[in-house]
Enzyme design. Structure first.
Site, PDB file in Angstrom:
ATOM      1  N   LYS A 185       0.886  -1.168   0.000  1.00 44.19           N
ATOM      2  CA  LYS A 185       0.000   0.000   0.000  1.00 44.19           C
ATOM      3  C   LYS A 185       0.924   1.217   0.000  1.00 44.19           C
ATOM      4  CE  LYS A 185      -3.991   0.476   0.515  1.00 44.19           C
ATOM      5  NZ  LYS A 185      -5.077   0.726  -0.499  1.00 44.19           N
ATOM      6  N   ASP A 213      -4.436 -16.871   2.422  1.00 45.51           N
ATOM      7  CA  ASP A 213      -5.645 -17.666   2.682  1.00 45.51           C
ATOM      8  C   ASP A 213      -6.656 -17.460   1.555  1.00 45.51           C
ATOM      9  OD1 ASP A 213      -4.520 -18.433   5.093  1.00 45.51           O
ATOM     10  OD2 ASP A 213      -6.415 -18.287   6.183  1.00 45.51           O
TER      11      ASP A 213
END
Ligand code: NAI
Ligand code: MG
Length: 357
Positions: free
Chosen positions: A190, A250
């Site tokens: 980010k 995940d």
């Protein structure tokens, strides 16, 4: 192949479904060892919440030393939700002890769509095949146990160091060089918002300059979350900060049929250990229902790490062919038809059969 070649491996069975999975992986490892003729000396050690309940420690100091002295370690999942520390968090988890203790800075999580697996995405086997390299020793999780604040506000610190980014970026570029993929590393960050992650990107680029043969790409984490679902085919190696990697790996696992299929490695310059990405699944423990593929593919990653690349490839081919020929059939929640033990026997037989041809 030299019969003298031998490796010492520490194995921790862990909690919940851990023992069932590790027994399955040991059976498959044994088939590969027998077929290819290398030595594997297994040093079984206890670790996890069960041990904590008995003895007050999650891992004995001697076991930790044994891991450091071994060529590698393999562990089953650990943790039992009922076994807790006085502050309410779980006792018996080994992530902190092993990742930090072994300085295993690269958390390597391959995401590959296997044949015969019902995945939520429309893709053919092999089309999704990338590796997430998650920084494993710093980032936001360095704040574990160190959050500060009052009853009105709490803060955690995201710390990124030059040394930390350099080594994990180098790992990612070296991995891209070894793989048959697109020879591309995507830096996920980010950098548009956080100075720490703009720094991550800057150091990533500096390291990338020394790998002119590998294509470099940057993506913001929010855009990466979308791209991993909509166009996962285009990725080869991705590298990112600890917290971002935890979440996005995940997500990646879910896109290829669930965590019961997903292996991982925790790799440093001196030590490494290998484990499934999932937990100890107490809801199905001891029922012969768990999918052992995550553990078996973790064993394959370990073999690759200790230099037994043929054995690693053999195990992967055995998993692929058993799934493709429907010798191994997975139910809607990833449970193998016929049970965990049957799946292990099937995969060990596939290893022996493929090695004989
Ligand atoms: P979990 O990953 O154990 O289970 C989530 C769901 O996935 C459950 O429904 C479970 O039955 C299913 N599942 C997981 N692995 C499977 C497999 N191989 N085959 C078929 N189904 C499978 O997550 P949960 O329930 O949040 O955590 C249970 C325990 O594991 C906790 O104590 C947690 O702290 C610990 N944990 C340990 C990890 C490790 O040792 N590396 C990692 C994550 C959690
Ligand atoms: Mg996680």
């Amino acid at each position: 192949m030299s019969a003298a070649r031998s490796h010492r491996v520490v194995v921790i069975k862990g909690d919940g479904i851990g023992p069932e999975l590790v027994d399955a992986a040991l059976e498959v490892l044994d088939a590969a060892r027998g077929a290819l003729g290398f030595g594997l000396e297994i040093d079984l050690r206890e670790g996890g919440a069960g041990l904590y309940r008995k003895s007050g420690v999650s891992l004995a100091p001697e076991s930790f030393e044994a891991i450091k002295a071994a060529d590698a370690a393999m562990k089953g999942p650990v943790g039992l939700p009922g076994v807790r520390l006085p502050d309410g968090t779980e006792a018996g988890l080994l992530g902190g002890i092993l990742r930090i203790g072994l300085d295993a800075y690269a958390n390597v999580r391959p995401v590959r769509l296997l044949p015969g697996v019902e995945a939520p995405l429309k893709a053919k086997a092999g089309e999704i095949d990338y590796v997430i390299v998650r920084e494993n020793t710093e980032g936001l999780y360095l704040s574990r146990g160190k959050g500060v604040g009052t009853s009105e506000a709490m803060a955690d610190t995201l710390l990124v160091t030059r040394k930390g980014v350099e080594r994990v970026a180098r790992y990612a570029f070296e991995l891209a060089r070894r793989r048959n993929g697109a020879k591309q590393v995507t830096c996920v960050d980010k950098a548009n918002v956080l100075a720490s992650l703009a720094f991550f990107r800057r150091v990533f680029d500096e390291v990338g300059e020394t790998y002119p043969d590998i294509r470099r790409e940057h993506l913001y984490a929010d855009a990466a979350a979308q791209a991993l679902v909509l166009e996962p085919q285009r990725f080869d190696v991705l590298v990112m900060e600890n917290f971002l990697g935890d979440i996005l790996s995940d997500l990646g696992g879910a896109t290829v049929g669930g965590i019961g299929l997903c292996p991982s490695g925790n790799i440093g310059d001196k030590h490494a250990y290998f484990e499934p990405i999932h937990g100890s699944a107490p809801d199905i423990a001891g029922q012969d229902k768990a999918n052992p593929v995550s553990q078996i593919l973790s064993a394959a990653l370990m073999l690759e790490h200790i230099g037994e690349r043929d054995a690693a490839a053999l195990i992967r081919r055995a998993v692929d062919s058993a799934l493709k020929n429907k010798k191994l059939i997975l139910g809607p929640f990833g449970q193998p038809e016929g049970g965990t033990r049957h799946a292990a026997e099937t995969l060990a037989a596939a290893v022996r059969q493929l090695a004989a041809h």
